[in-house]
Design a protein around this motif. Structure first.
Motif, PDB file in Angstrom:
ATOM      1  N   GLY A 137      21.620  -3.135   8.846  1.00  0.00           N
ATOM      2  CA  GLY A 137      22.398  -3.836   7.831  1.00  0.00           C
ATOM      3  C   GLY A 137      21.675  -4.004   6.512  1.00  0.00           C
ATOM      4  N   SER A 138      20.359  -3.869   6.518  1.00  0.00           N
ATOM      5  CA  SER A 138      19.584  -4.011   5.280  1.00  0.00           C
ATOM      6  C   SER A 138      19.416  -2.685   4.538  1.00  0.00           C
ATOM      7  CB  SER A 138      18.205  -4.597   5.590  1.00  0.00           C
ATOM      8  OG  SER A 138      17.418  -3.689   6.352  1.00  0.00           O
ATOM      9  N   LEU A 139      19.900  -1.604   5.112  1.00  0.00           N
ATOM     10  CA  LEU A 139      19.786  -0.295   4.466  1.00  0.00           C
ATOM     11  C   LEU A 139      20.883  -0.126   3.418  1.00  0.00           C
ATOM     12  CD1 LEU A 139      19.209   1.976   7.609  1.00  0.00           C
ATOM     13  CD2 LEU A 139      17.469   0.923   6.143  1.00  0.00           C
ATOM     14  N   SER A 140      20.689   0.817   2.516  1.00  0.00           N
ATOM     15  CA  SER A 140      21.721   1.137   1.539  1.00  0.00           C
ATOM     16  C   SER A 140      22.875   1.871   2.221  1.00  0.00           C
ATOM     17  CB  SER A 140      21.140   2.016   0.429  1.00  0.00           C
ATOM     18  OG  SER A 140      20.826   3.315   0.939  1.00  0.00           O
ATOM     19  N   GLY A 141      24.012   1.924   1.543  1.00  0.00           N
ATOM     20  CA  GLY A 141      25.166   2.619   2.105  1.00  0.00           C
ATOM     21  C   GLY A 141      24.878   4.078   2.391  1.00  0.00           C
ATOM     22  N   GLY A 142      24.137   4.717   1.490  1.00  0.00           N
ATOM     23  CA  GLY A 142      23.802   6.120   1.687  1.00  0.00           C
ATOM     24  C   GLY A 142      22.887   6.334   2.881  1.00  0.00           C
ATOM     25  N   GLN A 143      21.923   5.441   3.044  1.00  0.00           N
ATOM     26  CA  GLN A 143      21.018   5.537   4.194  1.00  0.00           C
ATOM     27  C   GLN A 143      21.785   5.344   5.502  1.00  0.00           C
ATOM     28  OE1 GLN A 143      18.221   2.510   2.863  1.00  0.00           O
ATOM     29  NE2 GLN A 143      16.620   4.052   2.553  1.00  0.00           N
ATOM     30  N   ARG A 144      22.708   4.377   5.500  1.00  0.00           N
ATOM     31  CA  ARG A 144      23.483   4.112   6.717  1.00  0.00           C
ATOM     32  C   ARG A 144      24.402   5.293   7.042  1.00  0.00           C
ATOM     33  NH1 ARG A 144      25.828  -1.963   7.036  1.00  0.00           N
ATOM     34  NH2 ARG A 144      26.449  -1.130   9.055  1.00  0.00           N
ATOM     35  N   GLN A 145      25.016   5.885   6.014  1.00  0.00           N
ATOM     36  CA  GLN A 145      25.922   7.006   6.271  1.00  0.00           C
ATOM     37  C   GLN A 145      25.150   8.221   6.772  1.00  0.00           C
ATOM     38  OE1 GLN A 145      28.822   6.915   6.936  1.00  0.00           O
ATOM     39  NE2 GLN A 145      30.229   7.834   5.464  1.00  0.00           N
ATOM     40  N   THR A 146      23.977   8.450   6.226  1.00  0.00           N
ATOM     41  CA  THR A 146      23.142   9.554   6.690  1.00  0.00           C
ATOM     42  C   THR A 146      22.723   9.334   8.131  1.00  0.00           C
ATOM     43  OG1 THR A 146      22.283   9.804   4.432  1.00  0.00           O
ATOM     44  CG2 THR A 146      21.094  10.922   6.176  1.00  0.00           C
ATOM     45  N   LEU A 147      22.360   8.094   8.455  1.00  0.00           N
ATOM     46  CA  LEU A 147      21.998   7.750   9.830  1.00  0.00           C
ATOM     47  C   LEU A 147      23.203   7.921  10.756  1.00  0.00           C
ATOM     48  CD1 LEU A 147      19.917   6.602  11.833  1.00  0.00           C
ATOM     49  CD2 LEU A 147      20.687   4.302  11.168  1.00  0.00           C
ATOM     50  N   ALA A 148      24.388   7.509  10.310  1.00  0.00           N
ATOM     51  CA  ALA A 148      25.603   7.638  11.124  1.00  0.00           C
ATOM     52  C   ALA A 148      25.907   9.100  11.427  1.00  0.00           C
ATOM     53  CB  ALA A 148      26.785   6.989  10.407  1.00  0.00           C
ATOM     54  N   LEU A 149      25.708   9.962  10.436  1.00  0.00           N
ATOM     55  CA  LEU A 149      25.942  11.393  10.633  1.00  0.00           C
ATOM     56  C   LEU A 149      24.965  11.962  11.651  1.00  0.00           C
ATOM     57  CD1 LEU A 149      27.328  14.056   9.870  1.00  0.00           C
ATOM     58  CD2 LEU A 149      25.793  14.206   7.906  1.00  0.00           C
ATOM     59  N   LEU A 150      23.714  11.562  11.539  1.00  0.00           N
ATOM     60  CA  LEU A 150      22.698  12.037  12.474  1.00  0.00           C
ATOM     61  C   LEU A 150      23.006  11.546  13.890  1.00  0.00           C
ATOM     62  CD1 LEU A 150      20.016  13.646  12.405  1.00  0.00           C
ATOM     63  CD2 LEU A 150      18.839  11.445  12.280  1.00  0.00           C
ATOM     64  N   MET A 151      23.410  10.287  14.017  1.00  0.00           N
ATOM     65  CA  MET A 151      23.723   9.707  15.320  1.00  0.00           C
ATOM     66  C   MET A 151      24.940  10.368  15.960  1.00  0.00           C
ATOM     67  SD  MET A 151      23.046   5.697  14.333  1.00  0.00           S
ATOM     68  CE  MET A 151      24.092   5.101  15.661  1.00  0.00           C
ATOM     69  N   ALA A 152      25.883  10.818  15.143  1.00  0.00           N
ATOM     70  CA  ALA A 152      27.113  11.414  15.665  1.00  0.00           C
ATOM     71  C   ALA A 152      26.867  12.700  16.439  1.00  0.00           C
ATOM     72  CB  ALA A 152      28.091  11.679  14.515  1.00  0.00           C
ATOM     73  N   VAL A 153      25.737  13.350  16.169  1.00  0.00           N
ATOM     74  CA  VAL A 153      25.458  14.647  16.805  1.00  0.00           C
ATOM     75  C   VAL A 153      24.217  14.606  17.688  1.00  0.00           C
ATOM     76  CG1 VAL A 153      26.623  15.958  14.987  1.00  0.00           C
ATOM     77  CG2 VAL A 153      24.189  15.441  14.756  1.00  0.00           C
ATOM     78  N   MET A 154      23.762  13.418  18.047  1.00  0.00           N
ATOM     79  CA  MET A 154      22.555  13.311  18.876  1.00  0.00           C
ATOM     80  C   MET A 154      22.789  13.798  20.305  1.00  0.00           C
ATOM     81  SD  MET A 154      20.613   9.810  17.665  1.00  0.00           S
ATOM     82  CE  MET A 154      19.316  10.043  18.901  1.00  0.00           C
ATOM     83  N   THR A 155      24.020  13.643  20.802  1.00  0.00           N
ATOM     84  CA  THR A 155      24.363  14.150  22.128  1.00  0.00           C
ATOM     85  C   THR A 155      25.244  15.379  21.974  1.00  0.00           C
ATOM     86  OG1 THR A 155      26.267  12.646  22.224  1.00  0.00           O
ATOM     87  CG2 THR A 155      24.197  11.877  23.207  1.00  0.00           C
ATOM     88  N   PRO A 156      25.311  16.242  22.984  1.00  0.00           N
ATOM     89  CA  PRO A 156      26.155  17.431  22.885  1.00  0.00           C
ATOM     90  C   PRO A 156      27.626  17.056  22.685  1.00  0.00           C
ATOM     91  CG  PRO A 156      24.631  17.620  24.725  1.00  0.00           C
ATOM     92  CD  PRO A 156      24.535  16.207  24.249  1.00  0.00           C
ATOM     93  N   ILE A 157      28.231  17.532  21.616  1.00  0.00           N
ATOM     94  CA  ILE A 157      29.641  17.284  21.337  1.00  0.00           C
ATOM     95  C   ILE A 157      30.342  18.606  21.073  1.00  0.00           C
ATOM     96  CG2 ILE A 157      29.303  14.949  20.442  1.00  0.00           C
ATOM     97  CD1 ILE A 157      29.427  16.140  17.602  1.00  0.00           C
ATOM     98  N   GLU A 158      31.656  18.592  21.187  1.00  0.00           N
ATOM     99  CA  GLU A 158      32.444  19.789  20.922  1.00  0.00           C
ATOM    100  C   GLU A 158      33.086  19.747  19.541  1.00  0.00           C
ATOM    101  OE1 GLU A 158      35.277  20.514  23.990  1.00  0.00           O
ATOM    102  OE2 GLU A 158      33.792  20.501  25.596  1.00  0.00           O
ATOM    103  N   PHE A 159      33.328  18.525  19.049  1.00  0.00           N
ATOM    104  CA  PHE A 159      34.015  18.373  17.765  1.00  0.00           C
ATOM    105  C   PHE A 159      33.319  17.322  16.910  1.00  0.00           C
ATOM    106  CE2 PHE A 159      37.246  19.426  20.972  1.00  0.00           C
ATOM    107  CZ  PHE A 159      37.687  20.644  20.472  1.00  0.00           C
ATOM    108  N   LEU A 160      33.143  17.648  15.630  1.00  0.00           N
ATOM    109  CA  LEU A 160      32.622  16.707  14.653  1.00  0.00           C
ATOM    110  C   LEU A 160      33.752  16.392  13.680  1.00  0.00           C
ATOM    111  CD1 LEU A 160      30.295  15.113  13.377  1.00  0.00           C
ATOM    112  CD2 LEU A 160      29.662  17.179  12.111  1.00  0.00           C
TER     113      LEU A 160
END
Length: 257
Positions: free
Chosen positions: A147-170
């Motif tokens: 919560g203390s990160l900037s919006g850009g840092q959080r969005q970049t982290l969210a993108l990285l987290m979205a693909v940490m496990t094997p997925i079929e669709f992004l």
């Protein structure tokens, strides 16, 4: 392969505000294709993503993944194979938890929880290496609350987290719209690298026509629940922003604007 087959969706059925957004809508997206989706507000872009993810139900038709109808599956069941990044950076991360805790939760997606600790300190170095490639200094802030990160840092982290496990669709739902231009460019560069490395089927809704032209191997323009432009292959590579603007203007004139 993802297929929307004869999909129909009504909003406010049986009222004076009834709206049929999709009527027997069809779309086929082959495996590993990166599709950019543009269109005016109310064209059905986000509604289409929500139907794929299970956030809203279809009234008729089927949503097929590799030929199997997933229409009856709950959204949490679908998300085992789907990574989604929203427009709002706050939706993809937990602000009261640290970067390490957020990444640990993302890494455990779809796995049995049991009574073991969710935070895996043994993977600390692995997570730090992932973050180091972003050049944002996040690898040195593993115990910092998100919560203390900037919006850009959080969005970049969210993108990285979205693909940490094997997925079929992004699924990318205007994931750069709330960012400043410099950060948006960073997030899009990371998006391109992730899609290329992971070979994941990607659907990106965006209002940025330049991103829609520069990224992906297929472009869809939607209007009133229909596809009015579908470019891929060489046609997509030759496409320019001016071409999309021309189609937008033609639609605007037809609608009396």
């Amino acid at each position: 392969m993802l297929e929307l087959k004869n999909v129909t969706k009504y909003y406010n059925p049986g009222t004076v505000n009834e709206l049929c957004l999709f009527e027997h809508f069809n779309l086929v997206i082959p495996d590993q294709q990166f599709v950019s989706v543009v269109g005016s507000n109310g064209s059905g872009k986000t509604s289409m993503l929500n139907m794929i993810c299970g956030s809203i139900d279809t009234d008729e038709g089927q949503i097929l993944v590799h030929g199997q109808d997933i229409g009856k599956k709950k959204d949490f069941e679908r998300h085992r194979k789907i990574g989604r990044v929203f427009q709002d950076p706050a939706k993809g991360t937990c602000p009261s938890m640290t970067i390490l805790e957020n990444m640990s939760i993302a890494d455990n997606k779809g796995k049995g929880c049991g009574l073991k600790r969710g935070k895996n300190k043994h993977k600390l170095e692995e997570y730090q290496e992932m973050l180091r490639s972003l050049n944002l200094g996040l690898e040195d802030k593993m115990e910092t609350k998100v919560g203390s990160l900037s919006g850009g840092q959080r969005q970049t982290l969210a993108l990285l987290m979205a693909v940490m496990t094997p997925i079929e669709f992004l699924i990318l739902d205007e994931h750069t719209a709330a960012l400043d231009p410099k950060t948006a460019e960073l997030v899009m560069e990371l998006t391109g690298k992730i899609v290329e490395q992971k070979k994941v089927t990607t659907i990106m809704v965006t209002h940025n026509l330049r991103y829609a032209v520069e990224y992906g191997d297929r472009l869809l323009m939607m209007h009133q629940g229909n596809t009015v432009m579908d470019c891929q292959g060489e046609e997509k590579r030759q496409l320019k922003v001016e071409d999309i603007l021309q189609t937008f203007n033609e639609i605007s004139i037809e609608c009396g604007n």
